[in-house]
Design a protein around this motif. Structure first.
Motif, PDB file in Angstrom:
ATOM      1  N   ARG A 202      -2.598   4.579   3.940  1.00 27.96           N
ATOM      2  CA  ARG A 202      -1.746   5.672   4.399  1.00 27.96           C
ATOM      3  C   ARG A 202      -2.501   6.986   4.405  1.00 27.96           C
ATOM      4  O   ARG A 202      -3.542   7.122   3.785  1.00 27.96           O
ATOM      5  CB  ARG A 202      -0.481   5.777   3.558  1.00 27.96           C
TER       6      ARG A 202
ATOM      7  N   TYR B 275       5.198   8.424   9.335  1.00 23.12           N
ATOM      8  CA  TYR B 275       5.059   6.997   9.616  1.00 23.12           C
ATOM      9  C   TYR B 275       4.516   6.267   8.385  1.00 23.12           C
ATOM     10  O   TYR B 275       4.984   5.185   8.038  1.00 23.12           O
ATOM     11  CB  TYR B 275       4.154   6.787  10.833  1.00 23.12           C
ATOM     12  N   SER B 276       3.552   6.883   7.717  1.00 23.26           N
ATOM     13  CA  SER B 276       3.043   6.318   6.468  1.00 23.26           C
ATOM     14  C   SER B 276       4.135   6.306   5.403  1.00 23.26           C
ATOM     15  O   SER B 276       4.287   5.345   4.651  1.00 23.26           O
ATOM     16  CB  SER B 276       1.840   7.123   5.957  1.00 23.26           C
TER      17      SER B 276
ATOM     18  N   LYS C 223       7.308   6.074   5.876  1.00 17.93           N
ATOM     19  CA  LYS C 223       8.288   5.039   6.224  1.00 17.93           C
ATOM     20  C   LYS C 223       7.874   3.684   5.630  1.00 17.93           C
ATOM     21  O   LYS C 223       8.684   2.986   5.022  1.00 17.93           O
ATOM     22  CB  LYS C 223       8.400   4.934   7.748  1.00 17.93           C
ATOM     23  N   VAL C 224       6.606   3.332   5.791  1.00 18.04           N
ATOM     24  CA  VAL C 224       6.112   2.055   5.266  1.00 18.04           C
ATOM     25  C   VAL C 224       6.091   2.090   3.742  1.00 18.04           C
ATOM     26  O   VAL C 224       6.486   1.124   3.084  1.00 18.04           O
ATOM     27  CB  VAL C 224       4.718   1.721   5.836  1.00 18.04           C
TER      28      VAL C 224
ATOM     29  N   CYS D 189       2.307  12.427   6.826  1.00 19.90           N
ATOM     30  CA  CYS D 189       2.602  11.488   7.903  1.00 19.90           C
ATOM     31  C   CYS D 189       3.928  10.770   7.654  1.00 19.90           C
ATOM     32  O   CYS D 189       4.033   9.951   6.744  1.00 19.90           O
ATOM     33  CB  CYS D 189       1.459  10.479   8.015  1.00 19.90           C
TER      34      CYS D 189
ATOM     35  N   THR E 162      -3.516   5.458  10.695  1.00 22.64           N
ATOM     36  CA  THR E 162      -2.622   5.165   9.579  1.00 22.64           C
ATOM     37  C   THR E 162      -1.191   5.290  10.101  1.00 22.64           C
ATOM     38  O   THR E 162      -0.945   6.053  11.038  1.00 22.64           O
ATOM     39  CB  THR E 162      -2.844   6.153   8.421  1.00 22.64           C
ATOM     40  N   PRO E 163      -0.258   4.556   9.538  1.00 19.99           N
ATOM     41  CA  PRO E 163      -0.447   3.577   8.472  1.00 19.99           C
ATOM     42  C   PRO E 163      -0.907   2.229   9.002  1.00 19.99           C
ATOM     43  O   PRO E 163      -0.693   1.897  10.160  1.00 19.99           O
ATOM     44  CB  PRO E 163       0.953   3.454   7.879  1.00 19.99           C
TER      45      PRO E 163
ATOM     46  N   GLU F  46       1.213   0.289  13.258  1.00 19.51           N
ATOM     47  CA  GLU F  46       2.512   0.694  13.804  1.00 19.51           C
ATOM     48  C   GLU F  46       3.615   0.540  12.755  1.00 19.51           C
ATOM     49  O   GLU F  46       4.003  -0.571  12.396  1.00 19.51           O
ATOM     50  CB  GLU F  46       2.874  -0.070  15.071  1.00 19.51           C
ATOM     51  N   SER F  47       4.119   1.663  12.290  1.00 17.80           N
ATOM     52  CA  SER F  47       5.026   1.690  11.143  1.00 17.80           C
ATOM     53  C   SER F  47       6.263   0.805  11.303  1.00 17.80           C
ATOM     54  O   SER F  47       6.602   0.060  10.381  1.00 17.80           O
ATOM     55  CB  SER F  47       5.438   3.123  10.824  1.00 17.80           C
TER      56      SER F  47
END
Length: 142
Positions: A72, A80-81, A83-84, A78, A115-116, A128-129
């Motif tokens: 991440r 998106y990072s 979220k994961v 980020c 990332t992520p 892709e998150s």
């Protein structure tokens, strides 16, 4: 007062509905604010072992770690990072985290891509998150 917490509790899909520390009822308008220690004791993620955190900027990582690993963004900017990361925390999975500097410094030679990303236990990597979150749900159902 904790009316903001009551509003969140009414719409958020909590597994356990938050209760007032003073009266042990669901949060209500006359509740007093909880202390930080009291709030921390209610966090499910504190009951789990903290994930291993590797930061190649601070200490070189000669090779990619093995096992379930989240790559991440290093600075926490980020979404998106995040979220994961939240999906992994929610599922209570044991995983490692490698912080990747997307600002131009300290990126390990062996790391490629954006990332992520997640590295699965079998060594596969995936980006892709939302695809990662869907794959986590498929691989580790609730």
């Amino acid at each position: 007062a904790c009316c903001w917490l009551a509003a969140i509790a009414a719409v958020a899909p909590f597994r356990v509905r938050p209760t007032c520390a003073g009266c042990d009822r669901p949060i209500h308008m006359s509740c007093t604010a909880l202390s930080w220690d009291s709030l921390a004791s209610r966090l499910p993620s504190l009951a789990a072992e903290q994930p291993t955190l590797l930061d190649p900027v601070l200490a070189p990582c000669p090779a990619s770690p093995s096992g379930l690993t989240l790559f991440r963004e290093r600075h926490g900017w980020c979404p998106y990072s995040e979220k994961v990361w939240l999906a992994l925390e929610l599922k209570g999975l044991a995983y490692k985290t490698v912080l990747i500097d997307n600002m131009g410094g300290g990126r390990p030679d062996w790391y490629r891509g954006q990332t992520p990303q997640i590295q699965w236990a079998d060594g596969r990597t995936q980006g892709e998150s939302m695809d990662i979150v869907k794959a986590l749900d498929a691989e580790y159902p609730a």
